[in-house]
Design an enzyme around this catalytic site. Structure first.
Site, PDB file in Angstrom:
ATOM      1  N   GLU A 227      45.007 -42.571  -6.833  1.00  0.00           N
ATOM      2  CA  GLU A 227      45.923 -43.514  -7.656  1.00  0.00           C
ATOM      3  C   GLU A 227      45.251 -45.079  -7.438  1.00  0.00           C
ATOM      4  OE1 GLU A 227      48.873 -43.029  -9.068  1.00  0.00           O
ATOM      5  OE2 GLU A 227      49.104 -40.754  -8.668  1.00  0.00           O
ATOM      6  N   CYS A 261      49.021 -53.185  -9.280  1.00  0.00           N
ATOM      7  CA  CYS A 261      47.963 -52.409 -10.026  1.00  0.00           C
ATOM      8  C   CYS A 261      48.270 -52.377 -11.420  1.00  0.00           C
ATOM      9  CB  CYS A 261      48.054 -51.060  -9.219  1.00  0.00           C
ATOM     10  SG  CYS A 261      49.676 -50.170  -9.457  1.00  0.00           S
TER      11      CYS A 261
HETATM   12  P1  NAD Z   1      41.499 -50.800  -1.173  1.00  0.00           P
HETATM   13  O1  NAD Z   1      41.015 -49.647  -1.631  1.00  0.00           O
HETATM   14  O2  NAD Z   1      40.685 -51.683  -0.455  1.00  0.00           O
HETATM   15  O3  NAD Z   1      42.397 -50.123   0.255  1.00  0.00           O
HETATM   16  C1  NAD Z   1      43.188 -48.890   0.184  1.00  0.00           C
HETATM   17  C2  NAD Z   1      43.180 -48.215   1.550  1.00  0.00           C
HETATM   18  O4  NAD Z   1      41.807 -47.461   1.795  1.00  0.00           O
HETATM   19  C3  NAD Z   1      43.607 -48.997   2.432  1.00  0.00           C
HETATM   20  O5  NAD Z   1      44.576 -48.169   3.308  1.00  0.00           O
HETATM   21  C4  NAD Z   1      42.539 -48.889   3.434  1.00  0.00           C
HETATM   22  O6  NAD Z   1      42.799 -48.827   4.932  1.00  0.00           O
HETATM   23  C5  NAD Z   1      41.519 -47.777   2.893  1.00  0.00           C
HETATM   24  N1  NAD Z   1      40.139 -48.099   3.004  1.00  0.00           N
HETATM   25  C6  NAD Z   1      39.468 -49.344   2.721  1.00  0.00           C
HETATM   26  N2  NAD Z   1      38.023 -49.435   2.962  1.00  0.00           N
HETATM   27  C7  NAD Z   1      37.799 -47.903   3.216  1.00  0.00           C
HETATM   28  C8  NAD Z   1      36.841 -46.902   3.443  1.00  0.00           C
HETATM   29  N3  NAD Z   1      35.548 -47.457   3.643  1.00  0.00           N
HETATM   30  N4  NAD Z   1      37.042 -45.529   3.713  1.00  0.00           N
HETATM   31  C9  NAD Z   1      38.081 -45.194   3.635  1.00  0.00           C
HETATM   32  N5  NAD Z   1      39.335 -45.850   3.525  1.00  0.00           N
HETATM   33  C10 NAD Z   1      39.455 -47.178   3.317  1.00  0.00           C
HETATM   34  O7  NAD Z   1      42.650 -51.194  -1.916  1.00  0.00           O
HETATM   35  P2  NAD Z   1      43.696 -52.344  -1.774  1.00  0.00           P
HETATM   36  O8  NAD Z   1      42.900 -53.689  -1.694  1.00  0.00           O
HETATM   37  O9  NAD Z   1      44.684 -52.282  -0.499  1.00  0.00           O
HETATM   38  O10 NAD Z   1      44.668 -52.289  -2.918  1.00  0.00           O
HETATM   39  C11 NAD Z   1      44.300 -53.101  -4.227  1.00  0.00           C
HETATM   40  C12 NAD Z   1      43.735 -51.910  -5.040  1.00  0.00           C
HETATM   41  O11 NAD Z   1      44.718 -51.026  -5.204  1.00  0.00           O
HETATM   42  C13 NAD Z   1      43.490 -52.209  -6.417  1.00  0.00           C
HETATM   43  O12 NAD Z   1      42.383 -52.002  -7.156  1.00  0.00           O
HETATM   44  C14 NAD Z   1      44.868 -51.884  -7.165  1.00  0.00           C
HETATM   45  O13 NAD Z   1      44.805 -51.553  -8.612  1.00  0.00           O
HETATM   46  C15 NAD Z   1      44.965 -50.562  -6.470  1.00  0.00           C
HETATM   47  N6  NAD Z   1      46.251 -49.859  -6.473  1.00  0.00           N
HETATM   48  C16 NAD Z   1      46.466 -48.834  -7.335  1.00  0.00           C
HETATM   49  C17 NAD Z   1      47.848 -48.510  -7.242  1.00  0.00           C
HETATM   50  C18 NAD Z   1      48.271 -47.206  -8.202  1.00  0.00           C
HETATM   51  O14 NAD Z   1      49.406 -46.669  -8.103  1.00  0.00           O
HETATM   52  N7  NAD Z   1      47.441 -46.775  -8.979  1.00  0.00           N
HETATM   53  C19 NAD Z   1      48.781 -49.114  -6.595  1.00  0.00           C
HETATM   54  C20 NAD Z   1      48.684 -50.288  -5.958  1.00  0.00           C
HETATM   55  C21 NAD Z   1      47.250 -50.871  -5.724  1.00  0.00           C
END
Ligand code: NAD
Length: 484
Positions: A227, A261
């Protein structure tokens, strides 16, 4: 990919890698001991999940607000608590039907045998969630996972440490670690978590981290639902009711200070209307939030790094010639201290600006002049497929054209973001905005194995196709070919 030392603890209060590994082992063991949880038990799980979250509403509001710097209590209630309670009620009402063995048609040449589809829990579901709606995005997948009869392990974001600890404590009150487990920690823990042998992994987050997580899961052939994010456009047609469009778009853009998002990332509209529309959105924002600094209704940007990222997008656009309008006249230093950014509209943007290339994820809103629908659809299709698309208007022909010719994860017409919280339609992205979907029945299927079963008949003529092949086989093949 980030290299990890499985023995390393990330920080204080963070979960030990061995504990996470043991939890997975124990959850798998407990799943094998009870591989098909009854509806009664699933219902109990869903009910106690709903109750314990509701009982801790005030604590969740406080923890999330502290993690953000400020998050309006109402936003936590509307966009997290209410969505979860809606998801639970829907699951309780419909899961018994979704769990049923489904009859499937059988082609004439195979009759009188018959086909069935048996939904079966997968086992242990891994859930990785982001910080922007930390409760909703950890718990909505959990509802799907539990409704489908699974165990689940959750890794919430490191950006919301108070919330994540609270989630662990609250879920621990009603579930054993063998049922639902929460892993706390930073990126090293997240990275380790994504390398585990789950039966399914649902990741919500950015497209760039989604790529890393998908690679990591692929090592174990763990199926993934991704997602992700992206730039979700809103097309404003000249047939739209402008007043309504202004108020709905301003609200959708400023909810959670644009850290959503599916927030409208940029607008496409006729050139002659851009200026009036921008001015109206600015006044609407000033009506919603007469002051931004110190306003308990207005959410802060989650962290200094994200605040700096947004300022950088703005500076880059300004340096390349964008025109900028900011709502209100708050003291800039005070805003910076509180990490708050008022609605900021950018016009005369160009494609070489970073703001037109990256997902904004904040209250900055470019308006792109586009004089006809073909141009707008072309602009969108030249770019990554968005998570959401919005269209405002009252012209049926154009609406049908938009729905047929654009590809996005989901769509809301004459508003923004509402499709996400509909439990009766799938929620997910497409291409770089995601892979797979959940919510409602689609979520149930995502977290189930839809097992196809063929029940052979005692009257089967299949033996006529067994070797040694001869005239009887030829006759049988001829007959079957006629039926197919
Ligand atoms: P992110 O990708 O930085 O983090 C998401 C998760 O990934 C966190 O739990 C984090 O701990 C983990 N993570 C971070 N680095 C990692 C790595 N190297 N390896 C494995 N896991 C890792 O995203 P964010 O900043 O928390 O959220 C914002 C983003 O999420 C935006 O792009 C937004 O559009 C998207 N988003 C999508 C939805 C959806 O339902 N499609 C909903 C909310 C947010």
């Amino acid at each position: 990919m980030v290299r990890i030392n499985p023995k390393k603890k990330s920080r204080k209060n963070m979960t030990n890698f061995d504990e996470i590994k043991d939890s997975l082992k124990n959850q798998k063991k407990s799943f094998l001991a009870e591989p098909n949880i009854s509806w009664q038990k699933r219902k109990e799980n869903l009910k106690k999940l709903g109750t314990v979250i509701q009982e801790h509403e005030a604590q969740f509001i406080e923890a999330i607000s502290k993690d953000f710097g400020n998050r309006a209590a109402e936003e936590t209630v509307i966009a997290e608590m209410m969505v979860i309670q809606g998801g639970i009620s829907h699951a309780i009402k419909h899961t018994p039907k979704w769990m049923r063995v489904r009859k499937a048609p059988t082609a004439l040449q195979y009759k009188p045998a018959y086909n069935r589809i048996i939904p079966q829990p997968l086992g242990v579901i891994g859930i990785m969630s982001p910080w922007n709606y930390p409760l909703q995005l950890a718990v909505m997948p959990l509802i799907g996972a539990l409704g489908a009869g699974n165990r689940a392990m959750i890794k919430p974001s490191e950006y919301t440490p108070l919330f994540s600890e609270l989630l662990k404590t609250v879920l621990g009150k009603v579930f054993s670690d063998n049922e639902v487990y929460v892993a706390l920690g930073g990126v090293d823990v997240a990275s380790y978590f994504s390398s585990l042998h789950f039966d399914h992994l649902l990741f919500t987050g950015s497209t760039s981290v989604g790529r890393i997580v998908a690679k990591s899961a692929a090592e174990n052939l763990v199926p993934c639902t991704l997602e992700l994010g992206g730039k979700s456009p809103a097309i404003i047609d000249s047939s739209a009711n402008m007043k309504t469009a202004v108020s709905r778009l301003t609200n959708a853009k400023l909810l959670n200070a644009g850290q959503t998002c599916v927030a409208p990332d940029y607008l496409l509209m006729p050139k002659s209307q851009v200026s009036d529309f921008a001015n109206s959105m600015i006044s609407q924002a000033e009506t919603f939030y007469p002051k931004v600094a110190g306003n308990k209704d207005y959410t802060s940007i989650i962290a200094d790094s994200h605040y700096a990222r947004l300022q950088n997008l703005l500076e880059d656009a300004e340096n390349k010639g964008a025109k900028i309008q900011v709502a209100g006249n708050d003291d800039k230093q005070q805003l910076a201290k509180e990490r708050r950014i008022p609605l900021t509209i950018l016009t005369e943007t160009t494609s070489d600006m970073k703001i037109m290339q990256e997902e904004i994820f904040g209250p900055l809103l470019p308006i792109v002049a586009s004089d006809n629908l073909e141009n707008s659809l072309n602009y969108i299709s030249q770019r990554d497929r968005p998570l959401a698309l919005y269209w405002f208007g009252n012209n049926k022909k154009k609406l049908n054209q938009v729905l047929k010719e654009s590809i996005s994860g989901g769509v809301t017409i004459n508003d923004a973001s509402w499709h996400v919280i509909q439990e009766d339609i799938p929620f997910g992205g497409v291409g770089p905005s995601g892979m797979g979907a959940y919510h409602g029945e689609v979520g149930f299927k995502t977290f189930s194995h839809m097992k196809g079963v063929f029940f052979q008949s005692k009257f089967s003529q299949g033996a006529k196709l067994h070797p040694p092949y001869g005239p009887m086989t030829s006759k049988m093949i001829k007959l079957m070919k006629k039926i197919i």
